[in-house]
Design an enzyme around this catalytic site. Structure first.
Site: not given
Length: 389
Positions: A181, A313, A366
């Site tokens: 991320s 994601d 994610h």
């Protein structure tokens, strides 16, 4: 009890128990954990390292030895995203050997159990609460809580050097920096700061490469991939997609006209509130731009890179990641193909010159290892062993 409330209770109970047991000394071997039956079947150490004496910045870490060959396996410094997501998140939800018994939870102290598909099967891992203000990391002065991408990366270098001074048995192990991320920014910046620090002298860190998952990299590529991704996943209609393409002209980040704004508003339906495992209130400034120069500099300097994306994601769609990797204009060494885990297609991959590997993880969100742990462990094991996925 709602899922968010259960998770919040888990964190409060676990943190209160573990902090009472650990104290705040630098380097505690932990053999027992509240909620875990019997002694831990792996080596766990926690502690603090001071990374700024003047401002009193103390960084908290969890260290787990490789369950394979700790004396020679790589050492991964793992930094969660956010910025402000605790290392605890990576340890129990993503790549660590502990999991909560969510399904069996009723009340009171949560039960945790050993999880075999951990990345500690093939590597030593330091889970770092970074930047300061994340998890248990703190500063003794108000000024110490203010940080940035570059300052935090320099503190990571200080952390590693001091930690290795206290753990010289790992000083020759290959070092990799990893995260997902927002750490798509943190990781390359840290890796390049290590390169610079090594060039300036002092303790040499045996950096070999880095790995990033569903990585924030470049606003143009990341942001503009979302609308095509939504269309490709069947989440918006053909009419919405065509209208967005015509009115926005490929720019879905900064609408240049009212029609584009209207279409983008119609595409966004929001979401309900949920439990959060990240402190987005950390006082960290984003002071670097696109990561593309960092990736280019690191890989052309001989450092290995694994860039992987859970293909479900929407926050950092794989389409954007695939596009920015392609924009580096590296020669293709092994063209687009499926890669396998357990006899099943686990995703798709392409390898480039300069030791850059891109891979999707089929069906993952994610934080890919959280959704597909077996597959991601297979991916890591092969990559660390210099084998094709």
């Amino acid at each position: 009890m709602a899922r968010a409330t259960v998770f919040s209770l888990f964190i409060i109970l676990f943190y209160n128990s573990i902090f009472t047991q650990l104290g705040i000394s630098s380097g505690n071997k932990i053999e027992y954990l509240p909620g875990f039956e019997g002694p831990l079947p792996f080596y766990l150490e926690t502690g603090y390292v001071e990374v700024d004496g003047e401002k009193g910045v103390e960084m908290f870490y969890y260290f787990i030895e490789s369950e394979k060959s700790p004396e020679k396996d790589p050492l991964i410094l793992w930094i969660n995203g956010g910025p402000g997501c605790s290392a605890f998140s990576g340890l129990v939800f993503e790549i660590g050997p502990l999991k909560f018994d969510v399904g069996g939870y009723t009340e009171g102290l949560p039960t945790i159990y050993y999880f075999p598909d951990s990345w500690t099967k093939v590597s030593n891992i330091i889970f770092l609460d970074a930047p300061v203000g994340t998890g248990f990391s703190y500063a003794k002065t108000e000024e110490g809580f203010y940080t940035s991408d570059i300052l935090s990366a320099r503190q990571h270098v200080t952390f590693l050097r001091k930690w290795l001074e206290d753990h010289p048995e790992f000083s020759s192990n290959p070092i990799y920096i990893g995260g997902d991320s927002y750490s798509g920014i943190t990781v390359p910046v840290t890796a390049l700061e290590i390169v610079h620090a090594n060039q300036e002298g002092g303790m040499q860190l045996n950096l070999k490469g880095y790995l990033v998952g569903n990585a924030a990299t470049d606003e143009w590529y990341d942001g503009n991939a979302r609308v095509p991704f939504l269309h490709g996943m069947g989440l918006i209609s053909d009419e919405q997609f065509q209208s967005a393409k015509q009115s926005c002209n490929g720019n879905y980040i900064s609408p240049m006209n009212a029609q584009c704004s209207f279409v983008l508003d119609s595409i966004d339906s929001g979401s309900i509130g949920s439990w959060k495992r990240c402190n987005y209130g950390v006082k960290s400034t984003h002071d670097v731009g696109s990561m593309l120069p960092y990736h280019h500099n690191l890989t052309t300097s001989g450092y290995r890179a694994l860039v992987y994306s859970g293909d479900h994601d929407m926050d950092m769609p794989y389409l954007g990641t695939e596009a920015w990797v392609r924009s580096l204009n590296f020669a293709i060494v092994d063209d687009w193909r499926a890669w396998y885990s357990g006899g099943q297609v686990a995703g798709f991959t392409r390898s480039y010159s300069n030791n850059l590997t891109f891979a999707t993880v089929k069906g993952a969100g994610h934080t890919a290892p959280e959704y597909k742990p077996k597959e991601c462990l297979s991916m890591l094991e092969r990559w660390l062993a210099f084998e094709p996925l």
